[in-house]
Design an enzyme around this catalytic site. Structure first.
Site, PDB file in Angstrom:
ATOM      1  N   LYS A  89       2.586  11.190   7.174  1.00 50.27           N
ATOM      2  CA  LYS A  89       1.745  10.952   8.353  1.00 50.27           C
ATOM      3  C   LYS A  89       2.231  11.687   9.619  1.00 50.27           C
ATOM      4  CE  LYS A  89      -0.984   7.259   6.649  1.00 50.27           C
ATOM      5  NZ  LYS A  89      -0.725   6.076   5.839  1.00 50.27           N
TER       6      LYS A  89
ATOM      7  N   ASP B 200       9.207   2.819   2.021  1.00 49.55           N
ATOM      8  CA  ASP B 200       8.046   3.644   2.337  1.00 49.55           C
ATOM      9  C   ASP B 200       7.786   3.473   3.829  1.00 49.55           C
ATOM     10  OD1 ASP B 200       5.569   4.688   2.866  1.00 49.55           O
ATOM     11  OD2 ASP B 200       4.588   3.859   1.092  1.00 49.55           O
TER      12      ASP B 200
ATOM     13  N   PHE C  15       0.852  -1.190   0.000  1.00 50.14           N
ATOM     14  CA  PHE C  15       0.000   0.000   0.000  1.00 50.14           C
ATOM     15  C   PHE C  15       0.883   1.233   0.000  1.00 50.14           C
ATOM     16  CE2 PHE C  15      -2.272   3.588   1.615  1.00 50.14           C
ATOM     17  CZ  PHE C  15      -3.442   3.534   0.883  1.00 50.14           C
TER      18      PHE C  15
END
Ligand SMILES: *Cc1c(COP(=O)(O)O)cnc(C)c1O
Length: 400
Positions: A254, A225, A140
């Protein structure tokens, strides 16, 4: 207005691209959130780890208010007095020589892909337009067309083609498959050191180290990531640190803002990041002074409040206690630090059911991949609050 009034408005006027729990949050403070009907919940999602520092952290709030009173956006056509300091502080914290700021996580991943392709043609010497990037099953990385082009999740792709070429997908955690997949045209591999959205999938020990070795040997960039796993979530600054692995390119987002603002960044050394020339990439809001001031403080909070250490200690405690619950519904408890996944057995009736019961008991979680409950509270959580939650979770998971 009550909960149902807000839900009716949202259903009528908003795109239905999410299926949220029926809780309408009005306020947050630390690990707690409060809904419009006055109920309190422990936030065990932390906005997918964007709120590692806890909701409305007073220091980050103060930085936001202060900076907003000075200047919020200059565009990168001009310089501002916050971004250079963020660059320096990021370099000191992470050890990467340079950074490129963006806004959303997906944009930062796209940026890393562009950087890898540029490196492939200019440095590695791959023929134009033939660079390939390896990605992993269950990945993802966001929702743009290019990123969903290499998703292995049908729901993310179905109906959205045609897709971006130049990617191939191999099994996660399989070094032999990686070794076989590398060709002279392989520019990079894009990896989550733990797959969050896929259901907190932890690769076998040594996987990242062996990936690092294969990348170095074959002149392939390793791009991590760490948008979800980074900045303390797993009990280290980066999840790659658990295996003492230093990727060539690091993507963060984030928690880089503590949940105040969309801020992301790509990190790399000068030999790679230095390839971007003026005009080749950009973003109107990327690197703006408001975001930079927020990120500077959000990073300071992580280090000065020992959130990484707390994530390691409390995370281990939380996961161990969860694993001890004599539940006939639980298949496995896994994760690192405060990135904890509880996989339910097929007979349990799906994660959503438990998320709804937990909500009624004052705990907010989101199921992922149908049958995994993710427990990822803000990293400021203390043992007493974990015990409070465990009490409730115990009762719910031991019911028939
Ligand atoms: C959330 C996430 C993204 C995408 O970030 P957005 O800000 O939603 O675009 C990318 N990669 C990982 C691992 C994530 O968890």
């Amino acid at each position: 207005m009550k909960t149902n009034d807000y839900i009716a408005l949202e259903d009528q006027y908003g795109a239905h691209n999410y299926l949220p729990l029926d809780v309408v949050i009005k306020r947050g403070e630390g690990v707690w959130v409060f809904d419009v009907d006055g109920n309190r919940y422990l936030d065990c999602l932390s906005a997918y780890s964007a709120v590692n520092q806890g909701h409305v952290h007073p220091k980050i709030l103060a930085a936001l208010v202060d900076q907003a009173q000075h200047i919020t956006l200059t565009s990168r056509a001009f310089r501002n007095d916050q971004l250079p300091l963020l660059y320096k502080e990021l370099a000191e914290l992470t050890g990467y020589e340079m950074a490129l700021p963006m806004n959303s996580g997906a944009e930062a991943v796209e940026t890393a892909i562009k950087l890898a392709r540029k490196w492939a043609y200019q440095i590695k010497g791959i023929p134009q337009n033939q660079a390939e990037i390896l990605t992993l099953e269950g990945n993802f990385h966001g929702r743009t067309i290019t990123i969903i082009s290499f998703s292995s999740e049908e729901a993310y792709r179905d109906g959205f083609g045609p897709f971006t070429p130049g990617f191939s997908t191999i099994p996660y955690g399989d070094v032999a498959a990686l070794s076989r997949a590398i060709t002279p045209n392989t520019a990079a591999i894009l990896v989550e050191p733990i797959q969050g959205e896929a259901g907190v999938i932890v690769p076998p020990p040594g996987y990242l180290q062996q990936m690092r070795e294969l990348c170095s040997k074959n002149n392939v960039l390793m791009i991590a990531d760490e948008i979800q796993t980074g900045l303390g979530r797993t009990g280290q600054l980066f999840a790659c640190d658990h295996e003492s692995v230093r990727p060539d390119v690091m993507v963060i987002g984030k928690a880089l803002s503590g949940g105040f603002y969309p801020i992301s960044a790509v990190l790399a050394d000068r030999s790679i990041m230095g390839l971007f020339q003026p005009g080749e990439h950009g973003s109107t809001f990327g690197g703006n002074p408001l975001g930079a001031a927020i990120a500077r403080t959000a990073l300071k909070v992580i280090t000065s409040e020992n959130l990484i250490q707390n994530s390691a200690e409390i995370g281990e405690y939380f996961a161990d206690r969860l694993a001890e619950i004599p539940s006939r519904h639980v298949k496995e408890v896994r994760g690192k630090g405060l990135l904890i996944g509880v996989e339910l057995k097929p007979s349990a009736g799906g994660g959503r059911r438990f998320a709804e019961i937990l909500q009624k008991n004052g705990i907010l979680v989101k199921e992922t991949h149908g049958n995994v409950l993710r427990f990822t509270p803000p990293l400021i959580i203390d043992r007493e609050t974990v015990d409070w939650a465990l009490d409730r979770i115990f009762h719910i998971l031991t019911k028939p």
